[in-house]
Design an enzyme around this catalytic site. Structure first.
Site, PDB file in Angstrom:
ATOM      1  N   LYS A 150      14.435  39.083   8.618  1.00 22.68           N
ATOM      2  CA  LYS A 150      15.305  39.432   9.745  1.00 22.68           C
ATOM      3  C   LYS A 150      16.223  40.598   9.413  1.00 22.68           C
ATOM      4  CE  LYS A 150      15.501  35.128  12.330  1.00 22.68           C
ATOM      5  NZ  LYS A 150      16.364  34.092  12.875  1.00 22.68           N
TER       6      LYS A 150
ATOM      7  N   LYS B  39       2.908  32.675  16.158  1.00 21.33           N
ATOM      8  CA  LYS B  39       3.446  31.452  16.749  1.00 21.33           C
ATOM      9  C   LYS B  39       4.063  31.699  18.133  1.00 21.33           C
ATOM     10  CE  LYS B  39       7.262  29.178  15.155  1.00 21.33           C
ATOM     11  NZ  LYS B  39       8.160  28.450  14.246  1.00 21.33           N
TER      12      LYS B  39
ATOM     13  N   LYS C 236      10.374  31.183  20.551  1.00 22.82           N
ATOM     14  CA  LYS C 236      11.219  31.438  21.719  1.00 22.82           C
ATOM     15  C   LYS C 236      11.949  32.758  21.627  1.00 22.82           C
ATOM     16  CE  LYS C 236      14.748  28.082  20.214  1.00 22.82           C
ATOM     17  NZ  LYS C 236      14.890  28.546  18.859  1.00 22.82           N
TER      18      LYS C 236
END
Ligand code: TRP
Length: 347
Positions: free
Chosen positions: A112, A197, A200
């Protein structure tokens, strides 16, 4: 009784992947067999660029969906992380137990942070310390089990290390938890990119079925899912990830076996149609309950208020014990108790 703790981060709308991969296990299995706490971990949503109004909205929505999915406040504790001070309070102590090197080794941090730097942005310090706050979530509540996806197992390992280190240095204070994998979970992949994946946070609409999509939107997204070259329906996650994903979703919704289900279909079109209807049928009760809950916002507020009170009462003694063990002077009222406890030979 076994205590289970898990968290949902309000950084995006919840998806079919979150539901089939986690939520459904929590409500159909965990809350019935264990003393379960389900937490909307809103503090964690502040570790990357965020919009305050959106975090607030998504936090309420996550709590509402958790209840709509079947979390029963009579059986489990549903609460919002920031309503319970013990999480942040314990996090600081654990920062004094964790090392800088340990934090920088976390894969999710490295990924990240690199992404953020590539975009020319700055990395919040809280992104680095995030796993310590997660450890505090788990340890404050003396959880035995933490059901998480693969991407979080490293954080649970760190939590174990910190608990053991603290216990060893300052005396036994924390339960050492373990990560568990949901038994009834499916790993749902993005419909447009079946090798990644269905998360969200990556907001690419067409490949992601959101829990609050309208039924026709759900159908459309599934009908447009990418399939693989070839025509026959076979379950082969390596060579045919698109079809395998559809079969996994169907199996998760109907309780069958993906490979066996594959043999029942002669065409991709027929398979997609059944997957779409199975997902709609699976989500229908969640939608219905969600609508009821939205019509009665006072109920959700009450559940969260009671949940926070329960969670606070549960965490407080453990966090207080950690404050004492690490060497912090108890405030006056507690000092009196601490002295009498010591005299009585407790603690
Ligand atoms: N880090 C988790 C995630 O990104 C969310 C989380 C925060 C969590 N605290 C937790 C999960 C404690 C389990 C237990 O999904």
């Amino acid at each position: 009784m076994t205590r289970v703790f898990s968290g949902i981060k309000p950084t995006g709308h919840l998806t079919l992947g979150n539901y089939l991969g986690a939520l459904r296990q929590w409500v159909t299995v965990d809350q019935h067999r264990a003393d379960a706490l389900f937490c909307v971990v809103d503090l964690h949503a502040l570790t990357v660029d965020h919009d305050p109004a959106r975090v607030r909205r998504l936090s309420r929505q996550a709590a509402t969906l958790l209840l709509a999915a079947g979390a029963d406040p009579e059986l489990c504790t549903v609460f919002v992380q920031s309503h319970v001070d013990e999480h942040a309070r314990l996090s600081y102590l654990l920062e004094c137990v964790a090392t800088d090197g340990e934090m920088r080794r976390m894969v999710q941090y490295k990924e990240k942070a690199a992404r953020e730097r590539d975009r020319g942005g700055s990395v919040r310090l809280s992104l680095l310390t995030y796993p310590v706050l997660m450890a505090a979530d788990i340890l404050a509540h003396r959880a035995d089990e933490v059901p998480v996806g693969d991407d979080q197992t490293q954080h649970v390992e760190l939590t174990r290390d910190l608990a053991e280190r603290f216990n060893q240095r300052y005396g036994h204070t924390f339960t050492v938890p373990r990560a568990t994998r949901p038994e009834v979970a499916a790993r749902v992949m993005n419909l447009q990119d079946p090798t990644s994946k269905m998360g969200k946070s990556d907001d690419s609409g067409p490949g992601i079925v959101y829990l609050l999509d309208e039924p026709d939107v759900v159908r459309k997204k599934i009908m447009r899912a990418v399939t693989d070259s070839g025509r026959d329906v076979v379950y082969d996650p390596e060579e045919r990830p698109g079809v395998a994903n559809l079969l996994e979703i169907l199996a998760a919704c109907t309780g069958g076996d993906p490979a066996a289900l594959g043999e029942e279909y002669g065409s991709y079109g027929a398979l997609k149609k059944d997957v779409a209807e199975a997902v709609v049928a699976e989500l229908r009760p969640v939608w219905d309950r969600h609508r009821e809950l939205c019509a009665d916002p006072g109920y959700v507020e009450r559940v969260l208020r009671d949940g926070a009170a329960k969670a606070r009462a549960l965490a407080r003694p453990t966090v207080d014990a950690a404050y004492r063990a690490i060497g912090l002077l108890p405030p006056a009222v507690e000092a009196v108790e601490a002295v009498s406890e010591a005299e009585a030979g407790v603690g």
